[in-house]
Design an enzyme around this catalytic site. Structure first.
Site, PDB file in Angstrom:
ATOM      1  N   CYS A 113       0.854  -1.188   0.000  1.00 30.82           N
ATOM      2  CA  CYS A 113       0.000   0.000   0.000  1.00 30.82           C
ATOM      3  C   CYS A 113       0.890   1.238   0.000  1.00 30.82           C
ATOM      4  O   CYS A 113       1.900   1.269   0.711  1.00 30.82           O
ATOM      5  CB  CYS A 113      -0.899  -0.034   1.238  1.00 30.82           C
ATOM      6  SG  CYS A 113      -2.005   1.372   1.395  1.00 30.82           S
ATOM      7  N   HIS A 156      -9.234  -3.583  -2.373  1.00 27.49           N
ATOM      8  CA  HIS A 156      -8.241  -2.878  -1.557  1.00 27.49           C
ATOM      9  C   HIS A 156      -8.578  -1.383  -1.500  1.00 27.49           C
ATOM     10  O   HIS A 156      -8.570  -0.772  -0.426  1.00 27.49           O
ATOM     11  CB  HIS A 156      -6.845  -3.106  -2.159  1.00 27.49           C
ATOM     12  CG  HIS A 156      -5.741  -2.399  -1.456  1.00 27.49           C
ATOM     13  ND1 HIS A 156      -4.752  -3.068  -0.775  1.00 27.49           N
ATOM     14  CD2 HIS A 156      -5.427  -1.074  -1.328  1.00 27.49           C
ATOM     15  CE1 HIS A 156      -3.895  -2.184  -0.263  1.00 27.49           C
ATOM     16  NE2 HIS A 156      -4.287  -0.966  -0.592  1.00 27.49           N
ATOM     17  N   GLU A 157      -8.878  -0.788  -2.661  1.00 25.87           N
ATOM     18  CA  GLU A 157      -9.162   0.653  -2.705  1.00 25.87           C
ATOM     19  C   GLU A 157     -10.495   0.989  -2.044  1.00 25.87           C
ATOM     20  O   GLU A 157     -10.604   1.997  -1.337  1.00 25.87           O
ATOM     21  CB  GLU A 157      -9.112   1.171  -4.144  1.00 25.87           C
ATOM     22  CG  GLU A 157      -7.753   1.043  -4.813  1.00 25.87           C
ATOM     23  CD  GLU A 157      -6.592   1.593  -4.005  1.00 25.87           C
ATOM     24  OE1 GLU A 157      -6.753   2.607  -3.286  1.00 25.87           O
ATOM     25  OE2 GLU A 157      -5.494   1.004  -4.068  1.00 25.87           O
ATOM     26  N   HIS A 160     -10.187   1.339   1.583  1.00 28.08           N
ATOM     27  CA  HIS A 160      -9.705   2.652   2.033  1.00 28.08           C
ATOM     28  C   HIS A 160     -10.869   3.617   2.269  1.00 28.08           C
ATOM     29  O   HIS A 160     -10.791   4.479   3.144  1.00 28.08           O
ATOM     30  CB  HIS A 160      -8.738   3.264   1.019  1.00 28.08           C
ATOM     31  CG  HIS A 160      -7.332   2.772   1.142  1.00 28.08           C
ATOM     32  ND1 HIS A 160      -6.616   2.840   2.315  1.00 28.08           N
ATOM     33  CD2 HIS A 160      -6.504   2.204   0.229  1.00 28.08           C
ATOM     34  CE1 HIS A 160      -5.406   2.339   2.116  1.00 28.08           C
ATOM     35  NE2 HIS A 160      -5.323   1.942   0.862  1.00 28.08           N
TER      36      HIS A 160
END
Length: 186
Positions: A113, A156-157, A160
């Site tokens: 990351c 993953h994004e 966030h």
């Protein structure tokens, strides 16, 4: 231009907050942010520019990583070969996983990351196929399916945007333990 100095690092409170929904039409500043996020990803994947600007290569970037509480992500997944067009080049506004496969997958080398400056060993198990709803910069709505590496990057994004870090998924006692039905990619 976004540089590594603009990206907040682990421990920063922005990385643990749920980002705010965006409304359309987006503002000129929000459009510029989207363009700057994509430009960062392109620059980070260019060997000469990334070295000159001190950038770590990235395939995705979420607005909270820039301390901006907006549900926006930029994705730039390179093609298989150097001269291929990108597998995925897209900015998503308000992305949401609306369905997913029962099958799981993970990356052979784990995940990294741009907001984490250390290597964290272990498998990050995610859904191998997902369906995502989102809007583009012009407010058009989409519902698309993604699989494999692209599905992992998108999850993953989106994490966030929800205050979740990739290492939250790693089994602390057995970081490399996997059930037999998890597909290892890469």
């Amino acid at each position: 231009m976004i540089t590594m100095e603009d990206i907040v690092r682990e421990g920063h409170p922005a990385l643990r907050k749920i980002a705010k929904e965006m409304s359309h039409p987006i503002t000129p500043d929000e459009r510029t942010l989207a363009e700057d996020m994509m430009a960062f990803l392109k620059n980070s994947q260019d060997p000469e520019l990334s070295e000159e600007l001190g950038l770590r290569a990235g395939v995705g970037l979420a607005a909270p990583q820039l301390d901006i509480s907006k549900r926006m992500i930029a994705l730039l997944i390179p093609g298989e070969y150097e001269d291929d067009p990108p597998e995925l080049e897209l900015v998503m506004i308000n992305p949401k996983v609306v369905s997913h496969s029962v099958a799981d997958a993970c990356l052979k080398d784990g995940e990294g990351c741009l907001s984490v400056d250390r290597e964290i060993p272990g498998f990050v198990v995610r859904h191998s196929r997902i369906t995502v709803t989102y809007q583009d910069l012009d407010g058009n709505s989409f519902k698309k399916r993604f699989k494999g590496y692209a599905a992992i990057v998108i999850q993953h994004e989106i994490d966030h945007l929800n205050g979740i870090m990739f290492y939250d998924y790693i089994n602390n006692q057995e970081p490399f333990e996997l059930s037999d039905d998890v597909k290892v990619i890469g």
